[in-house]
Motif scaffolding. Structure first.
Motif, short mmCIF file in Angstrom:
data_model
loop_
_atom_site.label_atom_id
_atom_site.label_comp_id
_atom_site.label_asym_id
_atom_site.label_seq_id
_atom_site.Cartn_x
_atom_site.Cartn_y
_atom_site.Cartn_z
N GLN A 209 0.93 -1.70 0.35
CA GLN A 209 0.27 -0.20 0.33
C GLN A 209 0.52 1.31 0.17
O GLN A 209 1.89 1.55 0.91
N PRO A 210 0.56 2.54 -0.92
CA PRO A 210 1.65 3.59 -0.62
C PRO A 210 0.81 4.47 -0.19
O PRO A 210 -0.36 4.40 0.55
N SER A 211 1.85 5.44 0.62
CA SER A 211 1.71 5.52 1.36
C SER A 211 1.36 7.34 0.98
O SER A 211 1.01 7.35 -0.50
N TYR A 212 0.80 8.23 1.84
CA TYR A 212 0.36 9.52 1.07
C TYR A 212 1.12 10.35 0.12
O TYR A 212 0.71 10.41 -0.81
N ALA A 213 2.46 10.35 0.49
CA ALA A 213 3.39 10.86 -0.52
C ALA A 213 3.40 10.58 -1.16
O ALA A 213 3.75 10.74 -2.77
N ALA A 214 4.21 8.53 -1.28
CA ALA A 214 3.89 7.92 -2.66
C ALA A 214 3.34 8.16 -3.93
O ALA A 214 3.20 8.14 -4.78
N GLU A 215 1.42 8.70 -3.11
CA GLU A 215 0.69 8.38 -4.17
C GLU A 215 0.53 9.85 -5.15
O GLU A 215 0.49 10.27 -5.95
N ARG A 216 0.87 10.73 -3.54
CA ARG A 216 0.54 11.76 -4.44
C ARG A 216 2.11 11.56 -5.57
O ARG A 216 1.91 12.51 -7.02
N LEU A 217 3.42 11.52 -5.13
CA LEU A 217 4.68 12.32 -6.06
C LEU A 217 4.37 10.91 -7.45
O LEU A 217 4.73 11.48 -8.71
N ARG A 218 3.50 9.60 -7.06
CA ARG A 218 3.55 9.02 -8.00
C ARG A 218 2.66 9.57 -9.39
O ARG A 218 2.94 9.85 -10.92
N ARG A 219 1.46 10.28 -9.06
CA ARG A 219 0.30 10.85 -9.95
C ARG A 219 1.62 11.83 -10.05
O ARG A 219 1.11 12.47 -11.85
N ASP A 220 2.61 12.92 -9.66
CA ASP A 220 3.50 13.88 -10.43
C ASP A 220 4.25 13.24 -11.91
O ASP A 220 4.38 13.96 -12.53
N LEU A 221 4.32 12.21 -11.32
CA LEU A 221 5.11 11.04 -12.29
C LEU A 221 4.53 10.98 -13.50
O LEU A 221 5.27 11.12 -14.73
N GLU A 222 3.60 10.16 -13.40
CA GLU A 222 2.67 10.31 -14.69
C GLU A 222 2.60 11.23 -15.17
O GLU A 222 2.39 11.06 -16.68
N GLY A 223 2.00 12.86 -14.40
CA GLY A 223 2.28 13.84 -15.67
C GLY A 223 3.07 13.86 -16.31
O GLY A 223 2.99 14.42 -17.31
#
Length: 300
Positions: free
Chosen positions: A279-293
């Motif tokens: 399960q991703p942490s809050y920080a990892a999930e937000r950074l993942r979205r930014d990298l996908e963008g």
């Protein structure tokens, strides 16, 4: 909690030649460290280290614990971050493993913007091969990986893949920039700087060259992007990198990006990977979205 502290201390001991050296790294008294190790040995019901005038070495039990310890500690740290998320603490640490060829061009701008929006989040960055990236995800030392040619593994999920052409990166006055400069016979005569054979990009380059009837032998092997840049500029070597990796040098006119000939296309797969089951942490999930963008906006 005492057992967790002792495990952290033991992890440092495994990388040192004496308890005194480990205590210095931990900034504690050697007697305090020895007491924690003794407590851990009592809990494990087995000696973990052997002491001698020449220093310390791990016992068989100590070797077994050390082999599993880094992943255990990383998993515990991950649980702590998830608990912080439950408490609404939007901080913590996110680990990212990246191929050096894209770290500065793609990852750094994303992290710079991310740090402004999430000032309490820390980022731990590592670079290396695709296999290194998979191992980092497997042992929970990173949350995200951005790498070329991610190998198949049950531990990772590739959530974004973009095709990224590689270019011949050269000094502006190099013969490769002239008419006929990318002919196979010419390419074989040039000096090249390439990463080592453990990198997937190197294997792909050699395979593409062989299929075109060409043999490229590097004069220099360097994993460091800074070393590759320096050898291109000062030794007149040719590198193979995505254009984005040397965008500043191209804009300044100190390097040029030359396409490979049509008979020898070198196009790599840039993969954004996450743990398949963790399960991703809050920080990892937000950074993942930014990298996908950011990857969606990548221009070859």
């Amino acid at each position: 909690m005492a057992k967790i502290v002792a495990l952290h201390y033991f992890a440092v001991v495994t990388r040192c030649t004496s308890l005194r050296d480990a205590a210095t790294q931990l900034d504690i008294h050697p007697n305090v460290l020895a007491r924690h190790i003794s407590q851990l040995e009592y809990y494990m019901n087995a000696p973990l280290i052997e002491r001698s005038p020449l220093g310390i070495r791990l016992t068989a039990a100590g070797e077994l614990l050390a082999a599993k310890l880094d992943r255990t500690i990383n998993e515990l740290d991950h649980v702590v971050r998830l608990i912080d998320d439950l408490k609404g603490l939007r901080g913590g640490l996110v680990g990212v493993h990246a191929a050096e060829g894209v770290a500065s061009a793609i990852l750094v701008p994303v992290l710079a913007a991310f740090a402004i929006r999430h000032p309490h989040v820390r980022a731990r960055l590592r670079t290396g091969t695709a296999k290194d990236a998979v191992r980092a995800i497997e042992d929970a030392s990173c949350d995200l990986a951005l790498t070329f040619f991610a190998p198949a593994s049950d531990a990772i999920a590739v959530i974004r893949r973009v095709r990224l052409p590689q270019f011949i990166i050269a000094p502006p006055d190099h013969p490769v920039t002239r008419a006929g400069g990318t002919a196979c016979a010419a390419l074989e005569r040039y000096r090249w700087v390439l990463p080592g054979p453990e990198f997937g990009v190197r294997s792909y380059i050699e395979r593409a060259a062989a299929e075109a009837g060409c043999r490229i032998v590097p004069t220099f092997e360097a994993a460091s992007l800074d070393l590759q840049r320096t050898l291109i500029e000062q030794a007149g070597a040719l590198g193979v990198l995505p254009r984005a990796a040397v965008a500043e040098e191209i804009a300044a006119g100190t390097m040029v990006a030359v396409p490979f000939p049509e008979t020898m296309p070198v196009e790599t797969s840039l993969d954004l990977c996450i743990p398949a089951a963790r399960q991703p942490s809050y920080a990892a999930e937000r950074l993942r979205r930014d990298l996908e963008g950011a990857l969606a906006r990548v221009q070859p």
